[in-house]
Write an enzyme that holds these catalytic residues in place. Structure first.
Site, PDB file in Angstrom:
ATOM      1  N   HIS A 267       6.312  59.252 140.530  1.00  0.00           N
ATOM      2  CA  HIS A 267       6.988  59.993 139.453  1.00  0.00           C
ATOM      3  C   HIS A 267       6.098  61.047 138.795  1.00  0.00           C
ATOM      4  O   HIS A 267       5.436  60.743 137.798  1.00  0.00           O
ATOM      5  CB  HIS A 267       7.421  59.006 138.364  1.00  0.00           C
ATOM      6  CG  HIS A 267       8.545  58.116 138.767  1.00  0.00           C
ATOM      7  ND1 HIS A 267       9.857  58.418 138.525  1.00  0.00           N
ATOM      8  CD2 HIS A 267       8.548  56.917 139.397  1.00  0.00           C
ATOM      9  CE1 HIS A 267      10.631  57.448 138.984  1.00  0.00           C
ATOM     10  NE2 HIS A 267       9.863  56.525 139.524  1.00  0.00           N
TER      11      HIS A 267
ATOM     12  N   GLU B   5       7.026  63.359 136.873  1.00  0.00           N
ATOM     13  CA  GLU B   5       7.523  63.618 135.511  1.00  0.00           C
ATOM     14  C   GLU B   5       6.977  62.605 134.518  1.00  0.00           C
ATOM     15  O   GLU B   5       6.980  62.837 133.313  1.00  0.00           O
ATOM     16  CB  GLU B   5       9.059  63.650 135.501  1.00  0.00           C
ATOM     17  CG  GLU B   5       9.770  62.307 135.465  1.00  0.00           C
ATOM     18  CD  GLU B   5       9.800  61.575 136.805  1.00  0.00           C
ATOM     19  OE1 GLU B   5       9.178  62.051 137.773  1.00  0.00           O
ATOM     20  OE2 GLU B   5      10.439  60.512 136.879  1.00  0.00           O
TER      21      GLU B   5
ATOM     22  N   CYS C 108      11.858  59.306 143.496  1.00  0.00           N
ATOM     23  CA  CYS C 108      12.246  57.886 143.495  1.00  0.00           C
ATOM     24  C   CYS C 108      13.692  57.740 143.989  1.00  0.00           C
ATOM     25  O   CYS C 108      13.967  58.011 145.137  1.00  0.00           O
ATOM     26  CB  CYS C 108      12.045  57.303 142.109  1.00  0.00           C
ATOM     27  SG  CYS C 108      11.932  55.517 142.121  1.00  0.00           S
TER      28      CYS C 108
END
Lengths: 82, 227
Positions: free
Chosen positions: B194, B196, B86
């Site tokens: 994302h 994560e 990002c």
């Protein structure tokens, strides 16, 4: 004092969704002849010493404009009161 | 394996990234404040999402001039794995470590939802645990994730197999549906979605965890080779 005005604009061919939205709004307000609206940036600064033009070009290349998507032009005015 | 998570003023996915590396993967991880500018001694570097410097000027532009990016360049050259997600991706393109630029989403909206990604290249050190063309569910959260590059760069990306992830249903106008790319050398990867945030089933998907397990596996292989 030397005043510098830098205009940063999107390169031709790079989509400008912000410009497109503004264009649509202007058309809605009745300005029907308006088209190809592009939004850019105006950055103003004063520079005290050194070769102003060389510095400005370097600043644009390094930070102020992104060469992948943007072009820049600048105006240099000598003897401007701050 | 020890990960560094770089924290800039305005980063807001740093803890998620740290949690994914430390708890979901079970590796060592440290948050590194950008002013400390020391990136030696880490096996991989993670650049998290957020809004570094309030996205002033252009997303990632101010962060890309910070001293830590000089260290980052050195590590990139050395071959250290670097993953930017990002805002981390935006910083990588602004610093020239990856080609192209990220501009405003074509529909002008900030988008925040799960997207289906297609793994186009499963031969990078970040993606070996995926199958080629595997479809994975990873969330996006960005207003400026519309990947742009000129035709020459796009042909190069294709020719060198640098396009790692594409969107199944392009949500932001990115050229060629690009969601993530890798540098020519293969050790710097940037992506808007994302992983994560999809590292545990509890979060709605654990499809992102394989990026971290891939990195770990490749680090181990390399370690074994060099030992």
């Amino acid at each position: 004092m030397t005043k510098v005005s830098i205009h940063v604009t999107l390169k031709e061919g790079v989509l400008d969704p912000q410009g497109k939205a503004i264009e649509n709004s202007l058309n809605t307000l009745g300005y029907e002849g308006v088209h190809d609206v592009r939004v850019g940036k105006l950055i103003e600064m004063f520079i005290d010493h050194g070769d102003v033009e060389t510095q400005v070009k370097a600043m644009c290349d390094k930070l102020l404009a992104n060469p992948v998507i943007e072009n820049f032009t600048y105006e240099i005015e000598e003897g401007v009161a701050q | 394996m020890k990960f560094a998570v770089i924290v800039f003023p305005g980063s807001n996915c740093d803890r998620d990234m740290y949690h994914a590396a430390k708890d979901a993967l079970g590796a060592e991880a440290e948050l590194v404040w950008y002013q400390d500018a020391k990136l030696e001694g880490y096996d991989a570097i993670l650049i998290p999402g957020g809004f570094s410097y309030g996205d002033y000027l252009r997303c990632g532009a101010i962060a890309s001039t910070s001293e830590i990016v000089t260290s980052l360049r050195r590590e990139a050259e050395k071959g250290t794995p670097i993953l930017g997600v990002c805002n981390g991706f935006q910083i990588l393109v602004e610093s020239g470590l990856l080609p192209g630029a990220l501009i405003r989403n074509d529909q002008l909206k900030f988008i925040c939802h799960f997207e289906d990604l297609i793994v186009k290249n499963n031969e990078t050190l970040f993606t070996t645990d995926y199958d080629k063309d595997e479809v994975i569910k990873i969330p996006v959260a960005h207003g400026e994730g519309n990947y742009y590059c000129d035709d020459t760069t796009l042909s190069e990306l294709k020719a060198n197999n640098q396009i790692v992830f594409t969107y199944k249903n392009n949500p932001n106008g990115s050229v060629s549906d690009i969601a993530g790319i890798v540098n020519k050398k293969g050790n710097v990867l940037g992506m808007m979605p994302h992983p994560e945030r999809a590292a545990e089933a509890l979060l709605g998907s654990d499809d992102g965890l394989k990026m971290f397990t891939s990195m770990l596996k490749n680090w181990r292989d390399q370690y074994a080779t060099n030992a």
